[in-house]
Design a protein around this motif. Structure first.
Motif, mmCIF file in Angstrom:
data_model
loop_
_atom_site.group_PDB
_atom_site.id
_atom_site.type_symbol
_atom_site.label_atom_id
_atom_site.label_comp_id
_atom_site.label_asym_id
_atom_site.label_seq_id
_atom_site.Cartn_x
_atom_site.Cartn_y
_atom_site.Cartn_z
ATOM 1 N N ALA A 118 0.785 -1.048 -0.014
ATOM 2 C CA ALA A 118 -0.036 -0.192 0.142
ATOM 3 C C ALA A 118 0.930 1.151 0.100
ATOM 4 O O ALA A 118 2.012 1.159 0.373
ATOM 5 N N THR A 119 0.395 2.276 -0.891
ATOM 6 C CA THR A 119 1.389 3.511 -0.812
ATOM 7 C C THR A 119 1.480 3.982 0.553
ATOM 8 O O THR A 119 0.395 4.297 1.330
ATOM 9 N N GLU A 120 2.774 4.565 1.050
ATOM 10 C CA GLU A 120 3.130 5.078 2.295
ATOM 11 C C GLU A 120 2.577 4.124 3.303
ATOM 12 O O GLU A 120 2.278 4.662 4.665
ATOM 13 N N ARG A 121 3.025 2.990 3.287
ATOM 14 C CA ARG A 121 2.820 2.030 4.090
ATOM 15 C C ARG A 121 3.774 1.095 4.108
ATOM 16 O O ARG A 121 4.161 0.751 3.072
ATOM 17 N N VAL B 17 4.963 7.649 -2.008
ATOM 18 C CA VAL B 17 3.948 8.129 -2.789
ATOM 19 C C VAL B 17 4.348 8.220 -4.200
ATOM 20 O O VAL B 17 3.764 8.298 -5.372
#
Lengths: 863, 157
Positions: B23-26, B47
């Motif tokens: 997942a983006t930014e995770r 991101v």
């Protein structure tokens, strides 16, 4: 070295300070101290007695850190009165017949309320205003009278001094109609002049209290059904009154000293020198019983000074009494009175500058030296806002035109005072401006709480707090520490400002928020602003915590909807609204905990917590819990945690309302509500307070007439009791009140600011909150109500929604390339029949092959 | 960011997951070979599409949790640095170099370095691969980490 024995007779505020100071400074343990207290309780704040009527409990009035009395070098003997001092044998005998020897004796017996000679003074219904028992008895008597009659209870207060006015305020707070009878020409004649007294009378009248001056009471008449019925004045007037409170003055309790042959002053009091020693070098006297520099002083600050001097002398110091600060401030809601220094302009050549506005009920006077420059004293009635900054200027030259200090705020205003370092700011604790500056610059105290903790300024009566805050802010500014309210490097706005900005702009994602309101170098935010924005969006634009970009903004607790524990595993708390749970529910939880090998514990908030769940187990656990009818307890969020309740009237033989039903209703109403910090509520079914509701952010306590609501109780670093917000509300009004309180807090508090400090800092303090919540003073009531209605309507269980969404479930894997492999670093050992994380030493032992672990990362899952 | 010089030592690239799985930014944790053993690595997708990897072990809490921290950025001398904050006690680390930017008033556990090991990452045909010879902050190369930015992921969509 063998400890010497210090015996203190008296268990009041000054005795408390003396023991505190001794334990602070006597690091070598040279003295063992015994305190003989006549009252059955620990020393309490007698100055704040009146607040007993606005809901403060005796426990809250207790002074200082209770741990003081657990010190092995301190003994507190309660409920036993000293009756004789044998100076030759150096011992004191008590009423119960015990004898206590001493190396040094301190008399701190204080004073008693003086009752003028008059017939009927011993009738039931005549009270003095001195101890907690006095005020508790007064309250009980008034309540009993109110219960048996329809009209208002009438009370008179004999004495128009500080104490008399506070007693009248107390009667008023009890719902009695009260009249103050003052022998002198005007109220507070010891502190304010005739002009001030007149302004004061108008203010007192305005809050519904009657005043008669030059009124000498000669007799109290008995009512035919017993008790007080009427008082008679010297001029023959008779007034109906069922309660009489005598506040005519105090007299030193010097009988012990008298019997022991110590020198007594002409108007009573044990004569002491500037070091507080009596004419016996082994005996000191401090506080109101001491006659120092020719007078007994009925104020606590000089008593504290005497306590400090005595301790200093006992430890070999050389300090001496500098003279008393007799400044006073009346603690009566709605009536601002302060008097300080040479209030009567007795200094030769003194000039008086007076400003009076009879319509507004304001009277202000400054007493200045003959060159009109040096401040000698003052009287402030109706608007004492200048008191905190003027009082420390006593004996100093005022900058600019003195009259500027007398004009109402907003008409040019008073010049900013640059206090000299030695100016006293907090007289209760003897803290100077310099000490506060030092705390800020050298001790690194950058907020009010830290300054208070470090210096003790503002920890007693609190009247100096605005000044302390101002000094702190000025100092921080000088240090170049902008007292910044910016959230972090990515947002220059405070949380409250950002909340408004986001709400008004209607933005819904972090990217939009950071683009519109972030700083130039806002980048991608951080662990401070992301959860804060997530919390703001949660109430302004509700969506699932894991929806889209929201997922990237959550702390791990919110991200996996469980509580991260020290070994990287999580704990799970299903909701049990109000603490109510069925046997089937309990069994379901028990089975889940057993099957996943979880450690279980009842939480402080009456819920069941299950520890040791791996991230990949969370969906399995929740599937079982959801199937059993449970939903997320939000124990992981900065959100509503629990509404604790007692048993309530349905089962309890004392309960007056159904606290469980209300707690369940409130918990279901506010479940999932995101806020700046976690919030907890409590509901008690009667005043016995079994739910400890006053330790909660919102505490509700049942009365026979409805619900009392208290706000701002917190645990945490600085535990606070909640303060009364409103009384006897019906349920719909109660709910609306809590709705508005919570949302006003959600909108305006700082990040991670709990309700107690928020109330202290929000505009207007508790009164301000009350105005917004109860009277809609900001006109946002309907908006808050609508926002809460939306919250209630939109609620969905976060776990149920997650289980229904494969995309969201993908996040719950231990390893992205090995979803079924549990975290190999987890290890557990047995303790008291359950598991707990293994310590580093235990892991090392296991690696050497020693059999310490009961379970590795794969706890047995039974089917 | 710049493409780094190829490391001198041989890198064995191990595929860990499709890029879409991140997942983006995770972050996500992965198990990768480290000599004969397996080691836990925290992989993050930024991101801007970059993928970076640091150790999963949090030196300040001794728990394997760093993949669960909040991803963000911090201005370091005028440069916007991608960061992760430990979910345990909130230390902030530079995701490119593993350098601890903020110890949050704490000390690492005995024997641990405050800075993190990093791993090279590349994305090949939508698959995230980790270079299993560790580079970055370790016993040998601690001096050169800032210049080389060895953990900076090459992205080949």
């Amino acid at each position: 070295m063998h400890a010497r024995h210090l015996l203190v007779v008296g268990g009041g505020m000054v005795a408390q300070r003396l023991v505190e100071a001794l334990r602070d400074r006597d690091t070598a343990g040279a003295w063992h101290v015994t305190v003989l207290a006549e009252e059955p309780r620990r020393p309490y704040d007698r100055v704040a007695l009146t607040s007993f009527f606005s809901g403060r409990s005796p426990e809250e009035l207790a002074l200082g850190d209770p741990a003081l009395w657990d010190d092995p070098l301190v003994t507190l003997v309660r409920g036993d009165k000293a009756v004789a001092v044998d100076r030759a044998a150096r011992s004191v005998t008590t009423a119960s017949g015990r004898t206590f020897g001493y190396d040094h004796l301190v008399l701190a017996t204080g004073s008693y309320a003086w009752v003028p000679p008059m017939e009927g003074a011993d009738l039931p219904g005549v009270f003095v205003y001195r101890t907690l028992d006095d005020v508790a008895a007064l309250r009980g008597y008034v309540h009993d009278l109110q219960a048996e009659r329809s009209g208002p209870v009438r009370g008179v207060v004999l004495g128009g001094g500080l104490l008399g006015l506070e007693a009248a305020g107390a009667l008023d707070a009890l719902g009695a109609r009260s009249t103050v009878l003052q022998v002198d020409t005007h109220l507070m004649s010891a502190q304010v002049d005739l002009g001030g007294g007149e302004a004061l009378r108008r203010l007192i009248n305005r809050i519904g209290i009657g005043v008669r001056t030059q009124a000498m009471t000669t007799r109290v008449h008995e009512h035919r059904r017993g008790g007080v019925g009427r008082v008679e004045l010297a001029d023959g007037t008779r007034m109906d009154a069922e309660v009489v409170v005598v506040a005519a003055g105090v007299r030193p309790r010097d009988e012990l000293a008298r019997d022991a042959g110590l020198t007594i002053g002409p108007r009573g009091g044990v004569v002491v020198d500037d070091t507080c020693l009596t004419d016996d070098p082994d005996v000191s006297a401090v506080g109101e019983v001491a006659c120092i520099q020719g007078a007994c002083i009925g104020l606590v600050a000089p008593g504290y000074t005497m306590a400090e001097i005595t301790v200093d002398r006992l430890l070999g110091g050389v300090s001496a009494f500098p003279g008393a600060d007799t400044a006073t401030k009346l603690k009566l809601a709605g009536v601002d009175v302060a008097s300080f220094g040479d209030a009567f302009a007795r200094t030769p050549g003194a000039l008086e500058i007076v400003w009076a506005d009879p319509v507004a009920g304001v009277y202000k006077k400054l007493v200045l030296s003959d060159d009109a420059r040096t401040l000698l004293g003052g009287v402030l009635v109706g608007d004492a806002s200048a008191y905190a900054s003027l009082r420390p200027m006593l004996g100093r030259e005022l900058p600019g035109d003195p009259s500027a200090f007398l004009l109402p705020e907003g008409t040019g205003g008073a010049p900013d005072l640059e206090l000299p370092d030695d100016a006293g700011v907090c007289s209760c604790n003897n803290v100077s401006a310099g000490q506060i500056r030092h705390a800020v610059t050298d001790e690194g105290c950058h907020d009010l709480g830290a300054v208070k903790a470090c210096t003790r300024a503002g920890t007693s009566c609190g009247s100096c707090l605005p000044l302390v805050k101002k000094l702190m802010a000025t100092e921080l500014e000088k240090l170049g520490v902008t007292v910044s309210t910016a959230l972090c490097e990515h947002f220059a706005l405070s949380r409250a400002q950002l909340y408004d900005a986001v709400r008004v702009a209607g933005v819904r994602t972090f990217t939009e928020v950071v683009e519109r309101f972030g700083t130039r170098a806002a980048g991608r935010g951080c662990d401070i602003c992301k959860p804060a924005v997530a919390s703001i969006l949660a109430t302004t634009a509700p969506a699932h915590v894991l929806d889209g970009e929201r997922a990237a903004m959550q702390d791990t607790n919110d991200h996996v909807m469980a509580n991260l524990q020290k070994d990287g595993s999580y704990s799970v708390v299903p909701r049990m609204a109000g603490g109510e749970v069925t046997p089937a529910g309990l069994i379901a939880i028990g089975e889940v905990a057993r099957d996943f090998g979880l450690y279980t514990k009842i939480t402080g908030g009456q819920r069941i917590d299950m520890f040791g769940a791996r991230i990949d187990q969370l969906p399995l656990i929740w599937q079982r819990l959801v199937d059993a009818g449970f939903e997320s307890g939000h124990a992981y969020g900065k959100s509503l945690r629990t509404v604790k309740s007692c048993v309530g009237s349905t089962w309890c033989r004392f309960g007056v309302q159904d606290s469980v039903a209300l707690a369940v209703m409130l918990e279901l109403r506010y479940r999932g509500l995101r806020s700046p910090h976690k919030i907890k509520l409590g509901v008690s079914g009667c005043a016995r307070e079994c739910a400890e509701a006053r330790g909660k952010d919102v505490g509700v306590i049942a009365t026979d007439k409805g619900w009392n609501v208290y706000v701002g109780g917190n645990g945490g670093f600085t535990p606070r009791h909640a303060k009364l917000l409103a009384e006897d509300l019906d349920t719909p009004t109660l709910v609306r009140t809590i709705d508005r309180f919570l949302l006003y807090y959600v909108r305006t508090a700082d990040r991670l600011q709990r309700t107690a400090p928020w109330i202290e800092e929000v505009e207007g303090g508790l009164d301000g909150v009350r105005a917004v919540v109860m009277d809609d003073s900001l006109g946002i009531g309907a908006d808050l109500d609508a926002q809460m209605a939306r919250h209630v309507e939109d609620y969905e269980d976060e776990w149920r929604a997650t289980l229904d969404d494969p995309e969201k479930l993908r996040r719950f894997a231990s390893f992205v390339n090995a979803p079924d492999t549990p975290d190999p670093s987890l290890a557990y050992v047995a303790e008291r029949g359950q598991v707990r994380p293994a310590t580093a030493a235990e892991r090392a032992a296991a690696e050497r092959g020693e059999p310490v672990l009961v379970a590795g990362s794969t706890l047995e899952v039974r089917s | 960011m710049t493409t780094l010089d190829a490391p001198q030592r041989t890198v064995a690239w191990v595929a860990v997951c499709p890029l879409d799985a991140l997942a983006t930014e995770r972050g996500a944790a992965a198990l990768v070979p480290d000599g004969p053993a397996l080691v836990q690595v925290a992989v993050f997708r930024l991101v801007d599409g970059r993928v970076l990897a640091v150790q999963q072990h949090d030196p300040f809490s001794d728990a394997h949790v760093l993949s669960r921290g909040i991803v963000g950025s911090r201005d370091v001398d005028g440069v916007e640095v991608p960061t992760v904050a430990s979910p345990m006690y909130k230390q902030v680390f530079d995701l490119r170099t593993g350098v601890c930017l903020d110890v949050a008033g704490k000390q690492p556990v005995p024997g641990a370095s405050a800075d993190l090991r990093t791993w090279p990452v590349r994305v090949v045909d939508g698959t995230v691969e980790i270079g299993t010879v560790p580079t970055g902050v370790d016993a040998h190369g601690a001096g050169s980490i800032r210049a080389g930015v060895p953990g900076d992921g090459e992205v080949r969509p």
